[in-house]
Design a protein around this motif. Structure first.
Motif, mmCIF file in Angstrom:
data_model
loop_
_atom_site.group_PDB
_atom_site.id
_atom_site.type_symbol
_atom_site.label_atom_id
_atom_site.label_comp_id
_atom_site.label_asym_id
_atom_site.label_seq_id
_atom_site.Cartn_x
_atom_site.Cartn_y
_atom_site.Cartn_z
ATOM 1 N N PHE A 1 51.869 43.247 3.869
ATOM 2 C CA PHE A 1 52.064 42.299 2.772
ATOM 3 C C PHE A 1 53.072 42.858 1.766
ATOM 4 N N GLU A 2 52.989 44.150 1.504
ATOM 5 C CA GLU A 2 53.950 44.777 0.590
ATOM 6 C C GLU A 2 55.363 44.682 1.162
ATOM 7 N N LEU A 3 55.502 44.969 2.450
ATOM 8 C CA LEU A 3 56.816 44.884 3.091
ATOM 9 C C LEU A 3 57.398 43.484 2.955
ATOM 10 N N LEU A 4 56.561 42.477 3.155
ATOM 11 C CA LEU A 4 57.024 41.089 3.159
ATOM 12 C C LEU A 4 56.957 40.445 1.781
ATOM 13 N N ASP A 5 56.633 41.239 0.769
ATOM 14 C CA ASP A 5 56.573 40.759 -0.616
ATOM 15 C C ASP A 5 55.593 39.593 -0.757
ATOM 16 N N VAL A 6 54.436 39.762 -0.139
ATOM 17 C CA VAL A 6 53.377 38.753 -0.222
ATOM 18 C C VAL A 6 52.475 39.099 -1.399
ATOM 19 N N LYS A 7 52.256 38.139 -2.281
ATOM 20 C CA LYS A 7 51.468 38.396 -3.487
ATOM 21 C C LYS A 7 49.981 38.111 -3.299
ATOM 22 N N ALA A 8 49.609 37.554 -2.168
ATOM 23 C CA ALA A 8 48.212 37.174 -1.951
ATOM 24 C C ALA A 8 47.317 38.406 -1.882
ATOM 25 N N GLU A 9 46.125 38.262 -2.429
ATOM 26 C CA GLU A 9 45.137 39.327 -2.359
ATOM 27 C C GLU A 9 44.352 39.213 -1.053
ATOM 28 N N LEU A 10 44.000 40.354 -0.500
ATOM 29 C CA LEU A 10 43.155 40.326 0.689
ATOM 30 C C LEU A 10 41.726 39.977 0.290
ATOM 31 N N PRO A 11 41.031 39.233 1.127
ATOM 32 C CA PRO A 11 39.632 38.896 0.810
ATOM 33 C C PRO A 11 38.784 40.151 0.715
ATOM 34 N N ASP A 12 37.872 40.138 -0.225
ATOM 35 C CA ASP A 12 37.013 41.305 -0.436
ATOM 36 C C ASP A 12 35.594 40.824 -0.728
ATOM 37 N N VAL A 13 35.021 40.126 0.237
ATOM 38 C CA VAL A 13 33.658 39.616 0.097
ATOM 39 C C VAL A 13 32.757 40.455 0.984
ATOM 40 N N TYR B 1 42.531 45.694 10.771
ATOM 41 C CA TYR B 1 42.439 46.793 9.810
ATOM 42 C C TYR B 1 43.089 46.400 8.480
ATOM 43 N N GLY B 2 42.293 46.371 7.417
ATOM 44 C CA GLY B 2 42.754 45.897 6.126
ATOM 45 C C GLY B 2 43.928 46.664 5.538
ATOM 46 N N PRO B 3 43.895 48.007 5.493
ATOM 47 C CA PRO B 3 45.036 48.747 4.933
ATOM 48 C C PRO B 3 46.353 48.450 5.650
ATOM 49 N N GLU B 4 46.289 48.193 6.937
ATOM 50 C CA GLU B 4 47.500 47.838 7.690
ATOM 51 C C GLU B 4 48.067 46.508 7.197
ATOM 52 N N VAL B 5 47.193 45.518 7.006
ATOM 53 C CA VAL B 5 47.637 44.210 6.521
ATOM 54 C C VAL B 5 48.195 44.334 5.103
ATOM 55 N N ARG B 6 47.508 45.093 4.270
ATOM 56 C CA ARG B 6 47.954 45.252 2.883
ATOM 57 C C ARG B 6 49.361 45.859 2.823
ATOM 58 N N ARG B 7 49.623 46.844 3.676
ATOM 59 C CA ARG B 7 50.947 47.486 3.681
ATOM 60 C C ARG B 7 52.018 46.515 4.168
ATOM 61 N N TYR C 1 73.221 37.228 13.327
ATOM 62 C CA TYR C 1 72.003 37.632 12.621
ATOM 63 C C TYR C 1 71.660 39.046 13.052
ATOM 64 N N GLU C 2 71.497 39.918 12.078
ATOM 65 C CA GLU C 2 71.068 41.290 12.349
ATOM 66 C C GLU C 2 70.184 41.744 11.199
ATOM 67 N N ASP C 3 69.021 42.246 11.530
ATOM 68 C CA ASP C 3 68.051 42.665 10.515
ATOM 69 C C ASP C 3 67.565 44.068 10.863
ATOM 70 N N THR C 4 67.965 45.036 10.051
ATOM 71 C CA THR C 4 67.581 46.427 10.285
ATOM 72 C C THR C 4 66.581 46.856 9.216
ATOM 73 N N TYR C 5 65.430 47.318 9.659
ATOM 74 C CA TYR C 5 64.404 47.744 8.706
ATOM 75 C C TYR C 5 63.389 48.626 9.423
ATOM 76 N N THR C 6 62.516 49.224 8.648
ATOM 77 C CA THR C 6 61.427 50.031 9.198
ATOM 78 C C THR C 6 60.115 49.288 8.991
ATOM 79 N N LEU C 7 59.414 49.051 10.074
ATOM 80 C CA LEU C 7 58.109 48.401 9.977
ATOM 81 C C LEU C 7 57.054 49.473 9.741
ATOM 82 N N PRO C 8 56.396 49.473 8.581
ATOM 83 C CA PRO C 8 55.365 50.482 8.318
ATOM 84 C C PRO C 8 54.060 50.119 9.016
ATOM 85 N N LEU C 9 53.410 51.101 9.571
ATOM 86 C CA LEU C 9 52.122 50.895 10.223
ATOM 87 C C LEU C 9 51.105 51.862 9.636
ATOM 88 N N VAL C 10 50.108 51.322 8.977
ATOM 89 C CA VAL C 10 48.977 52.128 8.510
ATOM 90 C C VAL C 10 47.916 52.052 9.601
#
Length: 695
Positions: free
Chosen positions: A203-215, A195-201, A64-73
């Motif tokens: 989610f994009e990396l992991l192809d998560v379709k869920a919306e972040l709560p905005d209440v 930090y919300g923008p960090e989580v949102r980014r 198992y080998e997984d090469t990628y860049t983890l984005p951090l906002v």
């Protein structure tokens, strides 16, 4: 079933890798699952210790080998010297150890291999060193590994502590083969945010379709909001942050707690300084909306501890060896050095007080700290009471701790702020027959020290949510005296409590814990829907969830919660009912509910003197001083808000009102009474709020 355990630290199989109790919990639970014939996998970081593992175990390097860049906002208010977005280049490999029927998978890369001694990033790294994001790296790596290695295999993914897995439930929610169970291991603030923008980014990396709560959050009394920082129960965050418990609760299939009391506490924070604010936060709706997912998987005392025999311990040798008199009643405390969490300042003050007054007793206090105890007062008290008090802080062999517990007559656990969720150390001491003296925290209620005489195991003191709590000191001193009197004057009753304490503690085995988990996992595996949390809703007054409940039960719950309108929909609001609701609300210092009774109930149902007590309880005289009257109050504090700083936070000014007579408190009135609040600590232990001025 295939059960996959995942957490930032899962090295309970080897004491040289051990950092915290969750690791021990995971290993014992995993072995219990495997012993029942289930396939069990553990996914955890290698923490730079692969070479150490290879020296002790057969380590298999996996393909198992997984090469990628983890984005951090990055939050610019915290990471001032860093770019708005950066990335960490990662090459992750996986390695397996097979032990006791459990497959342990260790993930390794340049980030996860940092901090090989402590594992966890220090808080001081925040804003300074990207190693602070090591737990976040593991979250992303674990999601990618679960997808890549286990693929479409059906499994229950059992993740631990929301702070360490808040990405995972959303990342797996659309995978029909993976069911996610989120365990709340510690009582972190329920509204802790990231930090919300960090989580949102991510989610994009992991192809998560869920919306972040905005209440949006509302506005709250500044005094109440600012005071929460002193309770360790809640902190305010900027609007661009998201609550991590919401991310886990909304997207997990089940939510696991370590004890019934912990679950109950997390449901409403009842009777705490946070309860009133919590009810107004969006998080309260999140908790209620997901209450049907909540269950108690439990925790346990180790098989190794329960297998040891207290009768084989030589009390005279153990106590005499540390300079104490084995003929005296002995009290034992064993916890990490955490003065606020464990109530250790109050404990040492109470010990100092009773020994200085001549109490004939021994105290063995273990406050474990790798760097030693930094408070000189602890050492001063130990010197002052040499021969009666033994203080130590070093880690020692478990058999030595067992010997202390088995040589003690009482164990003392004055934990505060409801930070304990099970408290294994108390159970261990009780299993040896030590009668407990402990705070009546919800998360410790299963040990039954706060029960009545017929089922109780020991002595309880009220919960504490204050950092420097004289009420707790006094209560502990009283219980020490009562315990010594019991031990010396009523040995039969002492033996009864000791035997009951041991029996209760010995119920908490890993077999039982596995049964509780597997029952919940089995329902999930079979696709059975979780039952509505009816009893939880009744206890906490979630009346919107009780439309189909028994009317009599709802009426009783409404009475207990002072919900006059709800009561009137289910039972006649006659004079007797009005008086009962008023009396219950008065005892809880829920004065708004008292006023609702007067408004809605029959005229004259409540005695005139009770109305006068209600409306005359607080008065500001011409001399500018508050006079507050409430017979069942033990402490009244004036909380005045401060102007927020640049970060939006501020600590309030807190002034203790002088108790001039039972139930009478006085002190200077604030300049702006409308902004201030009174914090009441009742004789029941309930803590609640009141306004300053009443006409």
């Amino acid at each position: 079933m295939h059960i996959i355990e995942t957490y930032f630290e899962c090295c309970g199989f080897d004491h040289t890798f051990l950092q915290g109790g969750t690791s021990v919990y995971l290993w014992n639970l995993s072995r219990a699952f495997a012993a029942r014939g289930h396939r069990v996998s553990i996914v955890t970081p290698a923490h730079g210790r692969l070479d150490d593992l290879r020296a002790r175990y057969d380590v298999e390097d996996l393909p198992y080998e997984d090469t990628y860049t983890l984005p951090l906002v990055l939050d610019p208010k915290i990471w001032r010297d860093f770019p708005a977005e950066t990335g960490i280049e990662l090459r992750t490999t996986a390695h397996r150890i097979r032990l006791d029927g459990v497959d342990l998978y260790f993930l390794s890369n340049d980030c996860l291999d940092r901090l090989p001694t402590t594992f966890y990033p220090p808080y001081s790294a925040k804003g300074r060193d990207l190693v602070f994001f090591k737990p976040l790296v593991f979250q992303a790596d674990s999601v990618r590994f679960l997808r890549g290695w286990f693929g479409e295999e059906r499994a229950v993914v059992h993740a631990h502590e929301p702070y360490y897995h808040y990405l995972l439930p959303a990342a797996l929610r659309d995978d029909p083969t993976k069911m996610v169970v989120s365990t709340v291991q510690s009582n972190m603030p329920v509204a802790k945010k990231v930090y919300g923008p960090e989580v949102r980014r991510l989610f994009e990396l992991l192809d998560v379709k869920a919306e972040l709560p905005d209440v949006p959050e509302g506005t709250y009394p500044a005094a109440v909001l600012q005071y929460q920082q002193l309770t360790h129960l809640h902190y305010a965050y900027p609007p661009d942050h998201v609550a991590l418990y919401e991310l886990t609760a909304e997207h997990s299939d089940l939510i696991d707690f370590l004890s019934p009391g912990q679950l109950d506490f997390y449901a409403s924070f009842r009777d705490t300084p946070f309860a009133e604010l919590f009810e107004r936060l969006p998080m309260a709706d999140v908790v209620r909306r997901n209450a049907h997912k909540m269950f108690v998987g439990g925790c346990a005392i180790s098989d190794e501890w329960l297998a040891m025999d207290p009768a084989e311990v030589d009390r005279a040798d153990v106590l005499g060896g540390i300079g104490l008199d084995p003929a005296l009643p002995t009290f034992f405390h064993n916890a990490r050095y955490a003065v606020h969490h464990k109530g250790q300042v109050e404990l040492v003050r109470a010990v100092d007080r009773v020994l200085s007054a001549g109490l004939a007793a021994n105290f063995v206090l273990r406050c474990i700290a790798g760097e030693g105890i930094d408070d000189p007062y602890f050492h001063e008290v130990a010197r002052r009471h040499a021969g009666r008090l033994h203080l130590e802080w070093e880690r020692v062999d478990e058999r030595r701790v067992f010997a202390y517990a088995a040589s003690s007559d009482f164990c003392v656990f004055p934990s505060k702020f409801e930070m304990d969720t099970f408290l294994i150390a108390q159970g261990e001491a009780m299993a040896c027959g030590a009668v407990p003296i402990a705070t009546a925290q919800e998360g410790m209620a299963h040990f039954r020290h706060a029960d009545g005489p017929s089922t109780g195991t020991g002595f309880a003191v009220n919960r504490s949510f204050a950092e420097d709590d004289e009420l707790l000191v006094s209560a502990l001193a009283d219980r020490f005296r009562a315990a010594v009197t019991l031990w010396s004057e009523d040995p039969a009753r002492y033996r009864e409590l000791s035997e009951r304490a041991s029996a209760v503690a010995r119920e908490f085995t890993w077999e039982r814990c596995a049964d509780l988990h597997l029952a919940a996992f089995g329902r999930l595996w079979r696709g059975e829907s979780a039952a509505a949390a009816l009893q939880l809703a009744l206890r906490h007054g979630w009346f919107e969830q009780l439309q189909d409940a028994d009317s009599a039960a709802v009426a009783e719950a409404a009475l207990a919660h002072g919900a006059v309108d709800v009561y009137a929909r289910h039972a006649p609001l006659d004079s007797d009912a009005a008086r009962r609701i008023f009396a219950a609300s008065w005892q809880r210092a829920d004065f708004a509910a008292c006023e609702r009774v007067l408004e809605r109930g029959p005229v004259g149902a409540v005695e005139r003197q009770d109305v006068d007590r209600l409306r005359g309880r607080c008065h500001v005289g011409d001399d500018g001083r508050i006079v507050y009257r409430l017979a069942h109050a033990e402490r009244v504090e004036l909380v005045v808000p401060s102007e927020p700083g640049a970060d939006g936070r501020a600590l309030p000014r807190v002034q203790l009102l002088e108790r001039t007579a039972p139930g009478v408190f006085t002190g200077p009135a604030p300049g702006r009474a409308a902004d201030a609040r009174l914090l009441l600590t009742l004789s029941s232990g309930r803590v609640t709020w009141d306004e300053v001025r009443h006409d």
